[in-house]
Design a protein around this motif. Structure first.
Motif, PDB file in Angstrom:
ATOM      1  N   MET A 277      40.294  45.258  56.583  1.00 24.92           N
ATOM      2  CA  MET A 277      39.339  46.322  56.351  1.00 24.92           C
ATOM      3  C   MET A 277      39.085  46.404  54.860  1.00 24.92           C
ATOM      4  N   GLN A 278      37.865  46.344  54.466  1.00 22.51           N
ATOM      5  CA  GLN A 278      37.524  46.469  53.062  1.00 22.51           C
ATOM      6  C   GLN A 278      36.737  47.751  52.863  1.00 22.51           C
ATOM      7  N   LEU A 279      37.080  48.439  51.811  1.00 27.00           N
ATOM      8  CA  LEU A 279      36.396  49.679  51.471  1.00 27.00           C
ATOM      9  C   LEU A 279      35.512  49.413  50.256  1.00 27.00           C
ATOM     10  N   ASN A 280      34.266  49.754  50.349  1.00 24.76           N
ATOM     11  CA  ASN A 280      33.354  49.571  49.223  1.00 24.76           C
ATOM     12  C   ASN A 280      33.363  50.810  48.357  1.00 24.76           C
ATOM     13  N   GLY A 281      33.522  50.606  47.072  1.00 26.30           N
ATOM     14  CA  GLY A 281      33.513  51.719  46.135  1.00 26.30           C
ATOM     15  C   GLY A 281      32.723  51.357  44.903  1.00 26.30           C
ATOM     16  N   SER A 282      32.492  52.298  44.058  1.00 23.01           N
ATOM     17  CA  SER A 282      31.703  52.040  42.862  1.00 23.01           C
ATOM     18  C   SER A 282      32.460  51.158  41.875  1.00 23.01           C
ATOM     19  N   ALA A 283      33.784  51.184  41.926  1.00 21.35           N
ATOM     20  CA  ALA A 283      34.571  50.375  40.995  1.00 21.35           C
ATOM     21  C   ALA A 283      34.863  48.989  41.550  1.00 21.35           C
ATOM     22  N   GLY A 284      34.365  48.657  42.720  1.00 21.71           N
ATOM     23  CA  GLY A 284      34.614  47.342  43.313  1.00 21.71           C
ATOM     24  C   GLY A 284      35.067  47.482  44.751  1.00 21.71           C
TER      25      GLY A 284
ATOM     26  N   VAL B 189      43.091  47.197  52.113  1.00 28.24           N
ATOM     27  CA  VAL B 189      44.352  47.785  52.561  1.00 28.24           C
ATOM     28  C   VAL B 189      45.427  46.699  52.517  1.00 28.24           C
ATOM     29  N   TYR B 190      46.552  47.008  51.885  1.00 26.43           N
ATOM     30  CA  TYR B 190      47.689  46.095  51.797  1.00 26.43           C
ATOM     31  C   TYR B 190      48.880  46.716  52.523  1.00 26.43           C
ATOM     32  N   GLU B 191      49.557  45.892  53.316  1.00 31.33           N
ATOM     33  CA  GLU B 191      50.788  46.313  53.977  1.00 31.33           C
ATOM     34  C   GLU B 191      51.942  46.033  53.027  1.00 31.33           C
ATOM     35  N   VAL B 192      52.892  46.965  52.945  1.00 30.80           N
ATOM     36  CA  VAL B 192      53.967  46.884  51.959  1.00 30.80           C
ATOM     37  C   VAL B 192      55.304  46.644  52.668  1.00 30.80           C
ATOM     38  N   PHE B 193      56.050  45.654  52.168  1.00 30.79           N
ATOM     39  CA  PHE B 193      57.372  45.309  52.689  1.00 30.79           C
ATOM     40  C   PHE B 193      58.365  45.353  51.541  1.00 30.79           C
ATOM     41  N   VAL B 194      59.521  45.976  51.774  1.00 34.14           N
ATOM     42  CA  VAL B 194      60.536  46.124  50.737  1.00 34.14           C
ATOM     43  C   VAL B 194      61.836  45.483  51.206  1.00 34.14           C
TER      44      VAL B 194
ATOM     45  N   PRO C 169      47.602  41.520  52.287  1.00 29.37           N
ATOM     46  CA  PRO C 169      46.339  42.087  52.753  1.00 29.37           C
ATOM     47  C   PRO C 169      46.359  42.224  54.275  1.00 29.37           C
ATOM     48  N   ARG C 170      45.957  43.386  54.766  1.00 26.53           N
ATOM     49  CA  ARG C 170      45.996  43.639  56.202  1.00 26.53           C
ATOM     50  C   ARG C 170      45.191  42.598  56.979  1.00 26.53           C
TER      51      ARG C 170
ATOM     52  N   SER D 252      42.503  47.371  44.754  1.00 24.80           N
ATOM     53  CA  SER D 252      41.430  46.409  44.490  1.00 24.80           C
ATOM     54  C   SER D 252      41.960  44.992  44.312  1.00 24.80           C
ATOM     55  N   SER D 253      43.273  44.830  44.115  1.00 29.06           N
ATOM     56  CA  SER D 253      43.839  43.482  43.942  1.00 29.06           C
ATOM     57  C   SER D 253      45.306  43.507  44.375  1.00 29.06           C
ATOM     58  N   GLY D 254      45.862  42.315  44.553  1.00 31.03           N
ATOM     59  CA  GLY D 254      47.263  42.205  44.927  1.00 31.03           C
ATOM     60  C   GLY D 254      48.195  42.708  43.839  1.00 31.03           C
ATOM     61  N   GLU D 255      47.860  42.408  42.586  1.00 27.67           N
ATOM     62  CA  GLU D 255      48.697  42.855  41.467  1.00 27.67           C
ATOM     63  C   GLU D 255      48.722  44.382  41.379  1.00 27.67           C
ATOM     64  N   MET D 256      47.550  44.981  41.546  1.00 25.95           N
ATOM     65  CA  MET D 256      47.478  46.440  41.512  1.00 25.95           C
ATOM     66  C   MET D 256      48.190  47.033  42.732  1.00 25.95           C
TER      67      MET D 256
END
Length: 112
Positions: free
Chosen positions: A1-8, A12-17, A60-61, A34-38
């Protein structure tokens, strides 16, 4: 799923610890970035604020391959492995106990 915004575009990223070197990674939630690093930074701030960890994954989901909830056949067992299940042990214990109660003792045989 991608969300469009004014900044780019945001994703959605799934998080594993991984909390310890000897443990598996555990899914703890999702972040929007907006990116994997962020996404790594956002995940660290959201999910590791109070906990210690040794590794963090963000995926990324859209890159996660999953089964459909309607696909029950995918989880059907192809062969009958019921002989591997331990469901019969309690019944076997009851049968053995009743057998021992009815069993003839060696002394009873000698007396007869």
């Amino acid at each position: 799923m991608q969300l469009n915004g004014s900044a780019g575009d945001y994703e959605v990223y799934e998080v594993f610890v991984q909390y310890d070197h000897l443990e598996h990674h555990v899914h703890v939630g999702s972040v929007v970035s907006s990116s994997g690093e962020m996404a790594l930074q956002v995940a660290r701030e959201n999910f590791l604020r109070r906990d210690d960890a040794v590794n963090l994954w963000v995926v990324p989901r859209g890159q996660v391959f999953a089964t459909s909830y309607e696909d029950a056949d995918f989880f059907a067992k192809e062969m009958d492995h019921s002989y591997r299940e331990a469901s019969g042990y309690p019944e076997n214990a009851k049968l053995w106990k009743s057998f021992k109660q009815r069993a003839i003792e060696l002394e009873d045989l000698i007396r007869d």
